[in-house]
Design an enzyme around this catalytic site. Structure first.
Site, PDB file in Angstrom:
ATOM      1  N   HIS A  82     -11.689  -6.785  -5.878  1.00  0.00           N
ATOM      2  CA  HIS A  82     -11.771  -5.770  -4.587  1.00  0.00           C
ATOM      3  C   HIS A  82     -12.642  -4.511  -5.068  1.00  0.00           C
ATOM      4  CE1 HIS A  82     -10.613  -2.770  -1.463  1.00  0.00           C
ATOM      5  NE2 HIS A  82     -10.623  -3.893  -0.753  1.00  0.00           N
ATOM      6  N   CYS A  96     -10.736   2.710   6.969  1.00  0.00           N
ATOM      7  CA  CYS A  96     -10.717   3.683   5.798  1.00  0.00           C
ATOM      8  C   CYS A  96     -11.909   4.390   5.478  1.00  0.00           C
ATOM      9  CB  CYS A  96     -10.492   2.525   4.534  1.00  0.00           C
ATOM     10  SG  CYS A  96     -11.554   1.108   4.694  1.00  0.00           S
ATOM     11  N   CYS A  97     -13.093   3.817   6.089  1.00  0.00           N
ATOM     12  CA  CYS A  97     -14.386   4.377   5.425  1.00  0.00           C
ATOM     13  C   CYS A  97     -14.812   5.803   6.274  1.00  0.00           C
ATOM     14  CB  CYS A  97     -15.475   3.386   5.803  1.00  0.00           C
ATOM     15  SG  CYS A  97     -15.578   1.897   5.073  1.00  0.00           S
ATOM     16  N   HIS A 111       0.875  -1.215   0.109  1.00  0.00           N
ATOM     17  CA  HIS A 111      -0.006  -0.001   0.130  1.00  0.00           C
ATOM     18  C   HIS A 111       0.754   1.398   0.129  1.00  0.00           C
ATOM     19  CE1 HIS A 111      -3.114  -2.785   1.350  1.00  0.00           C
ATOM     20  NE2 HIS A 111      -4.061  -1.762   1.232  1.00  0.00           N
ATOM     21  N   GLY A 156      -0.798  -3.061  -5.373  1.00  0.00           N
ATOM     22  CA  GLY A 156      -1.858  -3.864  -5.229  1.00  0.00           C
ATOM     23  C   GLY A 156      -3.082  -3.087  -5.051  1.00  0.00           C
ATOM     24  N   GLU A 195     -13.601  -8.746  -0.166  1.00  0.00           N
ATOM     25  CA  GLU A 195     -14.521  -7.571  -0.208  1.00  0.00           C
ATOM     26  C   GLU A 195     -14.691  -7.161  -1.823  1.00  0.00           C
ATOM     27  OE1 GLU A 195     -12.569  -5.274   3.589  1.00  0.00           O
ATOM     28  OE2 GLU A 195     -11.350  -5.056   1.770  1.00  0.00           O
ATOM     29  N   GLU A 230     -19.051  -2.136   0.715  1.00  0.00           N
ATOM     30  CA  GLU A 230     -18.136  -1.355   1.486  1.00  0.00           C
ATOM     31  C   GLU A 230     -18.494   0.522   1.315  1.00  0.00           C
ATOM     32  OE1 GLU A 230     -14.105  -2.217   1.650  1.00  0.00           O
ATOM     33  OE2 GLU A 230     -13.646  -0.101   2.678  1.00  0.00           O
TER      34      GLU A 230
HETATM   35  O1  FUB Z   1      -6.871  -1.824   1.764  1.00  0.00           O
HETATM   36  C1  FUB Z   1      -7.065  -0.349   1.887  1.00  0.00           C
HETATM   37  C2  FUB Z   1      -8.565  -0.402   2.268  1.00  0.00           C
HETATM   38  O2  FUB Z   1      -8.953  -1.222   3.349  1.00  0.00           O
HETATM   39  C3  FUB Z   1      -9.570  -0.667   1.336  1.00  0.00           C
HETATM   40  O3  FUB Z   1      -9.783   0.400   0.243  1.00  0.00           O
HETATM   41  C4  FUB Z   1     -10.453  -1.293   2.110  1.00  0.00           C
HETATM   42  O4  FUB Z   1     -11.365  -1.826   1.241  1.00  0.00           O
HETATM   43  C5  FUB Z   1     -10.024  -1.986   3.022  1.00  0.00           C
HETATM   44  O5  FUB Z   1      -9.548  -3.204   2.635  1.00  0.00           O
HETATM   45 ZN    ZN Z   2     -13.482   1.627   3.542  1.00  0.00          ZN
END
Ligand code: FUB
Ligand code: ZN
Length: 650
Positions: free
Chosen positions: A267, A415-416, A138, A189, A319, A335
């Site tokens: 994803h 993250c959300c 990431h 990724g 996801e 999500e």
């Molecule tokens: O991997 C980073 C974030 O965390 C993703 O966008 C979400 O789906 C969660 O997996």
């Molecule tokens: Zn999220």
């Protein structure tokens, strides 16, 4: 373009962002909020003791000592928060908030390495593994979020430092990645750097950022063994994220070269972030092939893989998307970030082509799946947005541990919440789209805007009863003598509508869900009246989960039933063609919502049905009942509750 939102419905959310969400999230990121951080599903590997996101930066900056804590992408929580702060400051300057945010920029600057590298996990724990495990690391995902935040913060405040950090970071990435000999020919990724670079390009107009974004897009799937090869080379065999390597190549959209990907795979958040950047880059570089690839994926999502709420992602495993028409209501993922990403994708598609469907999907995802991601108090959040919940199943069925009946205060993977904050804080950017001398309306809300067209200024004031009433008035005035264009989206749900120009009914040109006006606007008033009535929706017969069921909507809202209003066992409720609907706006309910009451039935339990199985009789025993429906976004604000979007219907 500047737009000031004066709307009651959205104004409430915007002040929640400023007064509640941002201070609350700041406390969480600093580990001083007295909250319970829940794992998003039963998985002990999810770090949920604390956020530690700011502490990670302090350690990387050398201000504190210790170890990194949290996900490898924990930095992105801070970046998304900073981005939300930027939009808020632009809209409503605030010295105290500005001071805190400037301090965060300083901290990020101190955490940045000499060569521009930025990423607290790798700086603190594993410098030798930088860019070595891109499938899991990431690093570029976080970098992309920083670039987005930096562009927004610079735009809002003119802070030079933030843009210097961004350039140094982008340049560092540019030195390491690309087609040239010795550079890494691969991607992250998790898509996001592609979006961040596009934003940096739009700000700076420097082609190399566009080219780098295009490189990351096109390299995806070129060599589908890239991640595996990296993994083999990495001397440290410890995964950065447990279990990610069990997913198929499509999880991060590397299963096929980009232009050959015809369906929405893997994803869900990754896919829509990818498509957002593809559509943006397609527009910026006039790349028809890239745009066509977006269109194919868009069609697959909208025609076969999207929930009626605008949610996407049918399974918790990875996801991810699954297959066409596979849209289970009680195990899905949906999500919050995926709906936010779908909104971004739709907006970028609109930039390429003025077509009502993009605005319709944007509106659907915004008013339903995305908005449901937070509680009315702005301090509780859903990661997963189900269309059907039975609290007992969530507790006792291990396969449904992700389907929560109540929004947690914070999540192990956070993250959300900041994604919602940045979306809501930037909502003014999604109301209109300006294309040279044409302005297109996308969302309806009370607001005042000013556009710098190539020919001169255009001012538009929007006055509307939306989202609970269907009248929208646009007051337009321009300061140049030449004709300008104004396009208005006709929402897909509005079967009937009337258009008046200065009080006279008119029939303007209609094309692909938009009506068009070309004119010198001098104190003109365009009045739209969309017939906003209760509508029943059926799903395609191949959607197994929804056969024999109906979803109810009114205007942009999808409705749902909750057990607090209708008693337990919502699956026993039923409507039919005799069902009548009554709509009332209730100021006092759930912060002010439109409530729908439907005449319906409840299947009752006869003695014989005490048996698990019994001989079928022709008639089912139904007792008449009134069914109360509320907008989906407002569910789960009254304690633990059953909820259903799709109600039995015949
Ligand atoms: O991997 C980073 C974030 O965390 C993703 O966008 C979400 O789906 C969660 O997996
Ligand atoms: Zn999220």
């Amino acid at each position: 373009m500047t737009t000031r939102i004066t709307d009651q419905f959205w104004g409430r959310y915007r002040s929640i962002v400023k007064n509640d969400m941002l201070p609350y999230q700041w406390d969480v990121l600093n580990d001083r909020a007295d909250i319970n951080i829940e794992r998003e599903r039963n998985d002990n590997s999810i770090p949920n003791e604390k956020s530690h996101a700011i502490a990670n930066f302090k350690i990387a900056a050398g201000r504190e000592t210790g170890h990194h804590y949290g996900w490898v992408f924990q930095d992105s929580d801070v970046y998304k928060w900073l981005e939300a702060v930027a939009y808020t400051l632009k809209d409503d300057p605030d010295n105290k908030l500005r001071e805190i945010a400037d301090g965060v920029v300083d901290l990020i600057g101190e955490a940045q390495e000499e060569d521009g590298y930025l990423g607290t996990y790798f700086s603190i724990e594993a410098p030798e593994r930088k860019f070595m495990r891109l499938s899991e690391s990431h690093e570029l995902y976080c970098a992309g979020h920083f670039l987005e935040a930096a562009v927004a913060y610079y735009d809002a405040t003119g802070n030079q430092k933030v843009i210097e950090i961004a350039r140094r970071l982008a340049d560092c990435i540019d030195r390491h990645f690309g087609r040239e000999q010795g550079k890494i020919q691969g991607c992250d990724g998790h898509e996001e750097i592609e979006i961040g670079l596009m934003r940096l390009y739009h700000l700076t107009k420097e082609e190399r950022y566009l080219n780098l974004s295009r490189f990351f897009l096109y390299v995806r799937g070129e060599d589908s063994s890239f991640f595996e090869k990296q993994k083999q080379k990495d001397i440290n065999k410890n995964p950065l994220i447990q279990g990610l390597d069990k997913f198929p190549l499509s999880y991060c959209q590397i299963h096929e070269p980009l232009l050959e990907q015809n369906t929405a795979e893997g994803h869900a958040v990754r896919l829509v972030y990818l498509c957002t950047a593809m559509a943006d880059a397609a527009q910026a570089s006039h790349d028809e092939k890239l745009l066509n690839a977006c269109k194919k994926i868009w069609r697959n999502i909208v025609d076969k893989r999207m929930y009626v709420t605008g949610g996407i992602g049918s399974t918790v495993i990875g996801e991810s998307f699954t297959f066409d028409y596979d849209l289970p209501n009680d195990t899905m993922y949906c999500e919050t970030c995926a709906s936010v990403g779908l909104i971004f994708f739709a907006y970028q598609m609109l930039k390429n082509e003025i077509c009502g469907e993009y605005g319709d999907v944007l509106e659907r995802a915004l008013y339903n799946s995305a908005l449901a991601g937070m509680a009315l108090d702005g301090k509780h959040f859903f990661y997963v947005n189900p269309l059907e919940v039975k609290p007992e199943s969530s507790q006792k069925d291990p396969g449904k541990s992700h389907v929560k009946p109540v929004r947690p205060e914070w999540l192990g993977c956070a993250c959300c919440p900041p994604n919602l904050a940045r979306l809501l804080a930037s909502l003014h950017n999604y109301i209109y789209l300006q294309k040279e001398n044409m302005v297109c309306s996308i969302l309806f809300m009370n607001c005042e805007s000013e556009f710098d067209m190539t020919k001169g200024k255009l001012r538009i004031r929007q006055e509307t009863e939306y989202p609970y009433g269907g009248t929208v008035k646009f007051y337009l005035d321009q300061d140049c003598k030449e004709e300008l264009g104004f396009a208005i989206r006709i929402p897909g749900w509005a079967d009937q509508f009337t258009v008046k120009l200065n009080g006279q009914i008119v029939e303007p040109k209609k094309e692909k869900g938009y009506i068009y006006f070309y004119k010198c606007f001098t104190n003109d008033v365009i009045e739209m009246t969309f017939e906003m009535k209760v509508e029943l929706w059926a799903a395609h017969p191949m959607v197994r989960a929804d056969v024999g069921k109906a979803a109810v909507s009114r205007g942009p809202f999808i409705y749902c039933v909750e057990s607090v209003d209708n008693g337990e066992n919502l699956h026993l409720l039923k409507m039919d063609k005799r069902t009548e609907f009554q709509y009332d706006y209730e100021e006092e309910t759930l912060g002010g919502i439109g409530v729908i009451r439907a005449s319906g039935y409840r299947q009752c339990q006869k003695e014989e049905s005490e048996s698990l199985y019994y001989k079928m009789r022709k008639d089912i025993d139904l007792i008449e009942t009134q069914i109360k429906l509320i907008p989906y976004y407002a569910w789960a604000n009254r304690g633990v509750n059953e909820m259903q979007v799709w109600v039995r219907y015949n």
